[in-house]
Design a protein around this motif. Structure first.
Motif: not given
Length: 704
Positions: A583-584, A595-597, A658-662
Motif C-alpha cells: 500500500x502506498x 493512493x495505490x495498492x 488497485x492492481x491485481x496480479x495472479x
C-alpha cells in the motif's frame, strides 16, 4: 438422469458422509437424499440452464461455476442461463454436508462435481447424436452445443430427449487442463445485465398478493426482555394492519414499509434491560486486558515460551485491539414468508439454505421438507446471511405464524447495526525476543474475544479444549511459527450477550492485522527491510513468498516514492489462498490517504481471472472500510452507531488504484471471496509507521 419437457436433465450425487455428520448434530429429521437433483437442463431450443447450488451475493459464482460446467459440456456459452437451485439435500456442500455458501469455498468444492456433471451430459448427448448421425460416439466431437461428425452436425437440443432415455455412464473422462477453452479465460459476468437494468430479483424486491410488510421492535440492550407494550397508538397509524408479539419483540404489520415503520415508532414499550445495560466498550476492554495478562487455553505451543520470555532483556511487547464490526450489506436484511396447508415458502437472500430449513421447521413445528426456500440474489452477505440461528428468517416465519398471513419482514440498517450479529471485538497481547540474527527466538500471543461458534451446532466439531478454531486461525497456524523455536498461542473466550458471527475473512480479519503488524515491529527492531525479514522467516518454496515477491516486483519495492508518501507490505494466507499487498499511503489534512495498492494472489488454478481481480478489489475496499472507519462502540449496553452516517463505508473518492496480479500456480485451489481483506489493514499501518514513525495498534486508524 430423468426425462423432462425441457429436454435433458443431468444430476450428480454428492458425498453423504459429511451430510450425515451434520444431520446428527442438528436434527434427526435431516435425511440423506433418496434421488439426485438436477444441475443441468438442456432444452429443445439448445438453451442450457445451469442450476446454481451456491448463492450469488456479488462474488461471481453466477458466472464462474457455469463456466466449469460449460467447459466439459461443450455448449455455446452465449446460450447458458443460470438459476438458483431449490433448497434440497442434493445440493449440499460436498465438504460441509449442507447447502450453504461461505468460507470462500464455492469454486473449489464444486469444481470436480460440476466438471463431472458437464462431462456426463456431454457423453449422453454424443451417444444420442451418434445414433442419429449413423456414427460411432468415438468418431464424434462436440462444438458450441453441437455434436459433429465429418460435415454433419446435430444440436444438443435436437437429441436432448433421446439422451435423457440413455443409461447414465459409469465413468466419464474429463478434459486435460491444456485443452480448456473457457476455464482460465477472462469472462464477463452473466448477472451484470440483470443487475444493471434492475430486472434481477433480490429479496427486498419480492412482492406477493395480499402480502403485508412488517418491522419488529427488538430489545434496545443485548439480553433485555420485553415487560409490557401498548399498541394503541401504533394501530391508529394509517396503513397499519396488525400488531403481534413474537419471541424477538413486537411486530407491526402494514400495507407498506412506511406504515409499518411509523406504526413501530408509535409503540409504547417497556423493557427489563438486565445487567448488561451497564456495559460499555471501555468496560469490556478493561476485562479483556486483564484476561490477556493471564494464560488462556493453548491453541499452539512449542517449548516453554513463558520461561523464555520471563525476565528476559530486550523483550518486545505490544497490545493490539480491533472493535466490533457490522457486516453492513447494501441490501438490508429481509425475508418473505407464506405459510400454507402443505408447508411454508420462504423468499430471501440466504447463505445457509439447509440450516434455515431446519430452523424454520422447528419454529413452525413442521418437517424440514415442508420448508421451501426460494433463494434470490443477495445484495451483499459477508457472513451476515449465514447465521446458525437463522435469526432474520426464523423471525419472519414467527411473524407470519402469529399474524396468520403472508408477510415480508424488513430490517432497517439501523435495526441490523443496533441488534444484529457482529465481528467480535478482539484484544491481543504479543511478546517476542529476538535472537542474534534478528529473527524471533521466542513468541507469545494471547488473544481475547468472543467465540462465534459457542452455542451453535458447529461447536462440538470446531471448538476443542476451549479453543474456537475460527478465533485463532491466522495466528495458531501462522507460517512464521515454524521459524520460531519457542512459541505459544493461547485464547480467552469471554461470554457476553452481544451476538457475534463470522465476518468477511472471519478470524483472519483480526489475526492478519495483528500478526503482520507485530512482524513488522520485529523487522524494525532488527533493523531489517520488512520484505526481506518476512522472506527470511518463510520457507523458500512457501506460496506466501511467491505472492510477496510478485507484489514487491510489480510495486517497485525499494524505489523512491513521491514526497510525503510511504509504502507498507503485508502477506497473509486464508481460505487456501496466499495474498500479498503493498500500500502506498500519505497523510492529507490529518487523514490517511491510500493512493495505490498492488495485490498479488496465489489461489491455485483460476476459473475466471476477471472474477479473481474483482474479488481482490472488493476485499481491499471492504478491508479499508474497517481500517479507516469501521467501529461499533457500546454505551449503556447499546450500540452507539446507527447507519452509514456514523458507521462509514469507504467512499468512492477514498478508493485507491488497485492492481491485481495472479501468481501462476497449479497448487491446490483456494478461495477468493475473503482472502483479499486481511492484508490491507497491516499494509496501510506499516506504511503509516514508515511515514510518521508512529505505530498504530488499534483499528480504525486514528492519527491523533
Amino acid at each position: 438422469m430423468k426425462s423432462a419437457a425441457a429436454g435433458l436433465v443431468i444430476a450428480c450425487f454428492v458425498p453423504l458422509a459429511a451430510r450425515r455428520a451434520f444431520a446428527a448434530e442438528t436434527t434427526p429429521e435431516a435425511k440423506p437424499p433418496v434421488s439426485p437433483n438436477a444441475f443441468i437442463r438442456i432444452a429443445p431450443d439448445n438453451g442450457v440452464t445451469i442450476l446454481l447450488k451456491h448463492s450469488e451475493m456479488g462474488q461471481g459464482v453466477w458466472t464462474s461455476l457455469p463456466m466449469v460446467v460449460a467447459e466439459e459440456l461443450g455448449c455455446d456459452w452465449n446460450q447458458v442461463r443460470v438459476e438458483h437451485a431449490p433448497a434440497a439435500p442434493e445440493y449440499a456442500h460436498t465438504a460441509f454436508g449442507m447447502q450453504m455458501t461461505g468460507g470462500s469455498t464455492s469454486t473449489w468444492e464444486s469444481f470436480d462435481q460440476l466438471r463431472t456433471a458437464g462431462a456426463m451430459a456431454r457423453e449422453l448427448l454424443v451417444a444420442a447424436a451418434a445414433v442419429k448421425l449413423g456414427a460411432k460416439p468415438a468418431d464424434c466431437r462436440v462444438e458450441n452445443g453441437h455434436v459433429v461428425h465429418g460435415t454433419k452436425r446435430v444440436s444438443y437440443g435436437d437429441v436432448a430427449q433421446a439422451a435423457a432415455r440413455l443409461p447414465m455412464p459409469a465413468s466419464v473422462k474429463l478434459k486435460e487442463p491444456k485443452d480448456w477453452t473457457l476455464i482460465g479465460k477472462p469472462t464477463r459476468r452473466l448477472d451484470s445485465t440483470a443487475k444493471t437494468t434492475g430486472t434481477a430479483e433480490f429479496g427486498i424486491d419480492v412482492s406477493l398478493p395480499e402480502m403485508a410488510v412488517a418491522l419488529v421492535a427488538r430489545a434496545p440492550v443485548f439480553g433485555a426482555k420485553l415487560k409490557t407494550f401498548d399498541a394503541t397508538k401504533a394501530k391508529a397509524v394509517a396503513g397499519v394492519l396488525d400488531v403481534v408479539e413474537v419471541p424477538s419483540g413486537v411486530a407491526v404489520l402494514g400495507q407498506h414499509f412506511w406504515a409499518a415503520k411509523q406504526g413501530r415508532d408509535a409503540l409504547v414499550l417497556e423493557w427489563d434491560e438486565g445487567a448488561f445495560a451497564r456495559a460499555s466498550t471501555a468496560s469490556l476492554r478493561e476485562e479483556y486486558r486483564k484476561l490477556a495478562a493471564t494464560p488462556g487455553s493453548t491453541a499452539k505451543a512449542a517449548g516453554d515460551a513463558e520461561a523464555a520470555l520471563k525476565g528476559a532483556e530486550g523483550v518486545i511487547e505490544s497490545e493490539y485491539e480491533v472493535p466490533f464490526l457490522a457486516h453492513a450489506p447494501m441490501e438490508p436484511l429481509n425475508c418473505t414468508v407464506a405459510i400454507g396447508a402443505d408447508g411454508c415458502d420462504v423468499w430471501t437472500g440466504t447463505q445457509f439454505q439447509t440450516v434455515d430449513q431446519m430452523n424454520v421447521a422447528k419454529a413452525l413445528g413442521i418437517g424440514p421438507g415442508q420448508v421451501r426456500i426460494h433463494t434470490t440474489f443477495l445484495g451483499g452477505g459477508f457472513g451476515r446471511r449465514a447465521n446458525p440461528a437463522s435469526d432474520f428468517i426464523v423471525e419472519a416465519a414467527q411473524v407470519a405464524k402469529a399474524a396468520k398471513r403472508t408477510v415480508k419482514v424488513v430490517w432497517t440498517r439501523e435495526d441490523d447495526i443496533h441488534g444484529g450479529y457482529y465481528r467480535p471485538m478482539w484484544l491481543s497481547r504479543l511478546r517476542a525476543k529476538l535472537g542474534a540474527d534478528g529473527k524471533p527466538a521466542a513468541w507469545a500471543h494471547t488473544l481475547v474475544g468472543q467465540s462465534i461458534l459457542a452455542g451453535t451446532p458447529f461447536e462440538p466439531v470446531m471448538v476443542k479444549d476451549g479453543v474456537d478454531a475460527t478465533s485463532v486461525e491466522g495466528a495458531a497456524d501462522s507460517p512464521y511459527l515454524a521459524a520460531i523455536p519457542v512459541h505459544r498461542v493461547d485464547l480467552h473466550s469471554p461470554k457476553s450477550p452481544v451476538t457475534v458471527l463470522w465476518w468477511r475473512s472471519v478470524g483472519h480479519s483480526h489475526t492478519g492485522f495483528v500478526v503482520e503488524s507485530f512482524i513488522d515491529e520485529l523487522a524494525h527492531a532488527a533493523k531489517q527491510d520488512p520484505l526481506e525479514y518476512r522472506r527470511a522467516l518463510l520457507p523458500k518454496d512457501a506460496r506466501e513468498r511467491r505472492a510477496l515477491d510478485l507484489a514487491a516486483e510489480k510495486f517497485g519495492w525499494g524505489k523512491p516514492l513521491p514526497q510525503g508518501r510511504a509504502a507498507g507490505i503485508a502477506v497473509h494466507q486464508s481460505f487456501g489462498s496466499y495474498v500479498a499487498q503493498v500500500a502506498e499511503v500519505s497523510v492529507e489534512d490529518g487523514k490517511v490517504r491510500v493512493h495505490r495498492v498492488v495485490c498479488a494472489i496465489d489461489c491455485g488454478p483460476v476459473v475466471n481471472p476477471l472474477n479473481v481481480e474483482a474479488q481482490m478489489q472488493s476485499g481491499i475496499a471492504y478491508g479499508l472500510s474497517a481500517a479507516l472507519h469501521g467501529e461499533l462502540t457500546l454505551k449503556n449496553g447499546r450500540v452507539e452507531q446507527n447507519n452509514f452516517n456514523d458507521y462509514a463505508a469507504l467512499r468512492l473518492p477514498e478508493m485507491p488504484k488497485v492492481e491485481v496480479y495472479i501468481v501462476p500456480s497449479t497448487d491446490k485451489m483456494g478461495g477468493c471471496g475473503e482472502p483479499g481483506t486481511p492484508p490491507i489493514a497491516p499494509a496501510v499501518g506499516h506504511a503509516l509507521f514508515a511515514l510518521t514513525g508512529k505505530r498504530l495498534r488499534s483499528l480504525p486508524f486514528r492519527l491523533a
